[in-house]
Design an enzyme around this catalytic site. Structure first.
Site, mmCIF file in Angstrom:
data_model
loop_
_atom_site.group_PDB
_atom_site.id
_atom_site.type_symbol
_atom_site.label_atom_id
_atom_site.label_comp_id
_atom_site.label_asym_id
_atom_site.label_seq_id
_atom_site.Cartn_x
_atom_site.Cartn_y
_atom_site.Cartn_z
ATOM 1 N N CYS A 117 -1.301 0.694 2.516
ATOM 2 C CA CYS A 117 -2.681 0.292 2.218
ATOM 3 C C CYS A 117 -2.938 -0.016 0.746
ATOM 4 O O CYS A 117 -4.023 -0.470 0.393
ATOM 5 C CB CYS A 117 -3.653 1.365 2.714
ATOM 6 S SG CYS A 117 -3.359 3.012 2.048
ATOM 7 N N HIS A 118 -1.979 0.187 -0.104
ATOM 8 C CA HIS A 118 -2.181 -0.012 -1.553
ATOM 9 C C HIS A 118 -0.969 -0.711 -2.132
ATOM 10 O O HIS A 118 -0.036 -0.044 -2.570
ATOM 11 C CB HIS A 118 -2.392 1.346 -2.223
ATOM 12 C CG HIS A 118 -2.806 1.262 -3.658
ATOM 13 N ND1 HIS A 118 -1.903 1.224 -4.700
ATOM 14 C CD2 HIS A 118 -4.028 1.221 -4.233
ATOM 15 C CE1 HIS A 118 -2.548 1.181 -5.857
ATOM 16 N NE2 HIS A 118 -3.847 1.182 -5.587
ATOM 17 N N PHE A 119 -0.875 -1.920 -2.129
ATOM 18 C CA PHE A 119 -1.736 -2.971 -1.608
ATOM 19 C C PHE A 119 -0.982 -3.710 -0.517
ATOM 20 O O PHE A 119 0.245 -3.790 -0.568
ATOM 21 C CB PHE A 119 -2.099 -3.965 -2.715
ATOM 22 C CG PHE A 119 -2.831 -3.335 -3.863
ATOM 23 C CD1 PHE A 119 -4.204 -3.152 -3.791
ATOM 24 C CD2 PHE A 119 -2.154 -2.909 -4.995
ATOM 25 C CE1 PHE A 119 -4.890 -2.594 -4.865
ATOM 26 C CE2 PHE A 119 -2.837 -2.344 -6.051
ATOM 27 C CZ PHE A 119 -4.199 -2.180 -5.997
#
Length: 171
Positions: free
Chosen positions: A69-71
């Site tokens: 999720c990052h990124f």
């Protein structure tokens, strides 16, 4: 009683459940926020300031939750997680010293990021140097720390502050 000077992942999980230092005392976060796999060295002597030090490690693999999720398309460990890991370790130090109460991060001085942790990395190493421990109504530790990935320093933090509180009601 002799103090333990290294801690396994299972020891750290016991700490996250409140079993290592006793009920109501310093705890580490549970996974996924636990950012340490082992403490390879902890001492109340040594370090840059002669007041104590910790060395801890986190094994990196591409399946760690934050890479998804990052990124998206550009996976990198959030720098704030490395900073939080240093606070976790300063709080652990206070519990290890026998200071009663629950740990809370209270701030830091200057923080610098000059590298990153990618999913291709193997190991993150945290080095914490205790500057001062204050004991009174509030037990507080102040430390400097650094984060390295595969042997290369990538973050530093000065003046990491963590306190332990016997009551967090009015915090």
């Amino acid at each position: 009683m002799t103090k333990q000077h290294a801690f396994t992942r299972e020891d750290l999980l016991r700490c996250s459940r409140g079993e290592l230092f006793g009920p109501g005392n310093a705890q580490l976060p549970a996974p996924n926020m636990l950012m340490v796999d082992r403490i390879t060295h902890i001492s109340d002597e040594g370090g840059k300031f002669g007041k104590g030090e910790l060395v801890a490690e986190l094994d990196i693999n591409p399946d760690l939750w934050f890479f998804a999720c990052h990124f998206e398309g550009d996976p990198v460990m959030p720098g704030c997680l490395g900073l939080d890991a240093m606070w976790q370790l300063v709080g652990f130090y206070l519990g290890w010293q026998g200071n009663p109460g629950r740990g809370r991060a209270l701030g830091s001085g200057e923080v610098k990021f000059f590298g990153q942790v990618l999913p291709t990395a193997k190991k993150v190493t945290y080095n914490i140097h205790i500057k001062r421990v204050l004991k009174g109504k509030l037990n507080l530790a102040i430390a400097d720390g650094s984060v390295s990935v595969d042997g290369r320093e990538i973050y530093t933090a000065e003046g990491l502050r963590v306190g332990v509180f016997t009551s967090t009601e009015n915090f």
